[in-house]
Design an enzyme around this catalytic site. Structure first.
Site, PDB file in Angstrom:
ATOM      1  CE  LYS A 111      -3.934   1.880   2.653  1.00  0.00           C
ATOM      2  NZ  LYS A 111      -4.788   1.719   3.859  1.00  0.00           N
TER       3      LYS A 111
ATOM      4  CB  SER B  92      -8.169   3.619   2.766  1.00  0.00           C
ATOM      5  OG  SER B  92      -7.339   2.977   3.721  1.00  0.00           O
TER       6      SER B  92
ATOM      7  CB  SER C 136      -8.575   0.739   5.565  1.00  0.00           C
ATOM      8  OG  SER C 136      -9.310   1.922   5.426  1.00  0.00           O
TER       9      SER C 136
HETATM   10  N1  GLN Z   1     -13.225   4.150   6.167  1.00  0.00           N
HETATM   11  C1  GLN Z   1     -12.649   4.568   7.409  1.00  0.00           C
HETATM   12  C2  GLN Z   1     -12.235   6.003   7.334  1.00  0.00           C
HETATM   13  O1  GLN Z   1     -12.467   6.585   6.330  1.00  0.00           O
HETATM   14  C3  GLN Z   1     -11.495   3.675   7.762  1.00  0.00           C
HETATM   15  C4  GLN Z   1     -10.243   4.022   7.106  1.00  0.00           C
HETATM   16  C5  GLN Z   1      -9.114   3.144   7.471  1.00  0.00           C
HETATM   17  O2  GLN Z   1      -9.298   2.109   8.104  1.00  0.00           O
HETATM   18  N2  GLN Z   1      -7.928   3.582   7.107  1.00  0.00           N
HETATM   19  O3  GLN Z   1     -11.723   6.567   8.250  1.00  0.00           O
END
Ligand code: GLN
Length: 494
Positions: free
Chosen positions: A77, A157, A181
């Site tokens: 990532k 994400s 995410s």
């Molecule tokens: N979707 C969540 C957010 O937008 C989680 C993001 C994540 O786990 N990095 O904060």
């Protein structure tokens, strides 16, 4: 799809047996990546680094006694700093930033002989559930709904990581999980995603979003692969004071699939109004599968669940607003063009206004607001209290003898890119409803692919474990994986 090994375990066996070389495997993955441009999963391909590492891995393999990940290609990532390869965290503000150092976890993978193929697409600074906030544009799921060609989100994400593994571009990828995410994109794309216990994996060298919630973890095709990859990245790190000084068990050796006598909690508060029938049915089937494998399911209560999402969307932006203060046009990457007479304040303002996307700006504003003197008690302190209560809910369940908790991973299957109204961010935030509690409580959670919905799209089930009990969690996940027998693959259209 191809006859090259598509799991870590299969690649390891083929490499050790000499059926394939790391160089060949790497070349095949690089070809697959090049042919998969429409997925927009890889945002930087590090072909040179990959070829060098593959050669080194082959030398090690020839000597025998190579570590598990030796010669196995992986995607990373874009949130991880990797020496000599661009790292932008999906943001314009880090344009041109090439980290001069390697994150602890990618360093561990490198030292174990793994082959980095490149950096994977993600929501900007890991904020999002659909990969749509990326400066590189959205990653696209390899899956399509039956009878439709509409592009679907791979989730976020870690959307690039999910799309790459699901499409077979690499056997495994690293993701990060602050509120879901790793698990949500894994569920959307029919792969396995594991968020370890907070502190199990070093955060050093990973661009920080919300430091008390962030954890890196494996995104793989199988539970066994998640165990292998976790074993390679876990462990204490003197550079991260929140990494735990605990021995790392052999997660793979602990996989037995024998879950007779285990107690699985089914939390009644996770049965949400308006939950699609397919999700509810899958959840019940999952409980049945675990019972058939010899476990006992019990109805449990996690009474503060409904406050988790609001608490998360105060705590995460608060920490983000502080972490992101460092991007000011002085130290890293992008600096906005300045007008004659502009001073340092204008430079900060213009750089941050042009360098951050709308969602990141929203979170920075919410975060600074809830931390400001007048509102700290009303929002931030209260959210922290709620966090403690949520943690206690889980502690009570585990103290009552529950070994793991079964929930859906997501409230729906993958949605179309652009389907959620960006004017109403709460719609997007609702994706995390089943996953954020786990981050708030610092627990390990795994999403296992468990079925398809009526449109032929993957659905995942989440198992939540006791802190530091990833070995047991993986074993229960292993039993679920066996019972669910998820073998569907996306039809290649790219
Ligand atoms: N979707 C969540 C957010 O937008 C989680 C993001 C994540 O786990 N990095 O904060």
């Amino acid at each position: 799809m191809s006859d090259r090994p598509e799991t870590i375990a299969a690649a390891r066996a083929a490499l050790r047996a000499g059926d394939v070389t790391a160089a060949e495997l790497t070349a095949a993955c690089l070809d697959a990546i090049a042919a998969a441009a429409p997925l927009n999963a890889f945002v930087h391909v590090t072909a040179e680094i990959a070829r060098e590492r593959a050669q080194a891995a082959d030398a090690l393999l020839r000597q025998g006694d190579a570590p598990a990940m030796c010669g196995v290609p992986v995607g990373i990532k874009d949130l991880f700093c990797t020496e000599g390869a661009p790292g932008q965290a999906g943001s314009r503000i880090l344009e041109g930033f090439v980290p001069p150092y390697e994150s602890t976890v990618t360093g561990k993978l490198r030292d174990a002989g793994a082959v980095m193929l490149g950096k994977l697409n993600m929501d900007e600074f890991a904020m999002g559930s659909s990969n749509e906030t990326s400066v590189y544009g959205p990653a696209v799921s390899p899956w399509r709904a039956a009878g439709s060609t509409a592009p679907l989100t791979p989730g976020g994400s870690s959307g690039g990581s999910a799309a790459a593994v699901a499409a077979g571009l690499c056997p495994a990828a690293l993701g990060t999980d602050t509120g879901g995410s790793i698990r949500q994109p894994a569920a959307f794309t029919g792969i396995v995603g594991l968020k370890p216990t907070y502190g199990r994996v070093s955060r050093w060298g990973i661009v920080a979003f919300a430091s008390s919630l962030d954890q890196a973890g494996p995104m793989t095709r199988t539970v066994r692969d998640a165990a292998i990859l976790l074993g390679a990245i876990a462990g204490p790190d003197p550079k991260d004071s929140t990494s735990a000084d605990r021995p790392v068990p052999d997660f793979e050796a602990a996989l037995s699939g024998d879950i007779r006598g285990k107690v699985i909690g089914i939390p009644r508060e996770y049965r949400m109004d308006g939950m699609p029938d397919a999700i509810d049915a899958l959840w019940q089937r999952g409980a049945e599968m675990l019972r058939d494998a010899g476990a006992r399911t019990v109805d449990i209560s996690l009474p503060h669940t409904r406050y988790a999402l609001p608490a998360y969307y105060i705590i995460a932006p608060a920490e983000a607003s502080s972490n992101l203060a460092r991007y000011d046009g002085v130290r890293y990457g992008f600096r906005a063009p300045l007008a004659p007479g502009d001073g340092i304040t204008e430079m900060y303002e213009k750089t941050r206004a042009a360098g951050f996307g709308a969602e990141v700006r929203r979170r920075v504003m919410i975060g600074t607001y809830v931390l400001s003197a007048g509102f700290y008690d009303a929002y931030y302190r209260r959210a922290q209290r709620v966090r403690t209560l949520i943690k206690r809910d889980f502690e009570t369940a585990f103290a009552d003898g529950v070994d793991a908790i079964l929930t859906p991973s997501t409230p729906s299957s993958a949605f179309e890119i652009g389907a959620l109204d960006s004017a109403d961010p709460v719609e997007m935030y609702l994706n995390d409803i089943f996953t954020v509690t786990v981050n708030l409580a610092g627990l390990p959670g795994i999403s296992v692919p468990a079925g398809l919905d009526g449109r032929g799209l993957p659905l995942g089930l989440q198992l939540i474990g006791r802190p530091w009990e990833e070995a047991e969690l993986l074993d229960i996940g292993f039993a679920l994986e066996r019972a669910a027998c998820f073998v569907s693959r996306p039809q290649r259209w790219w």
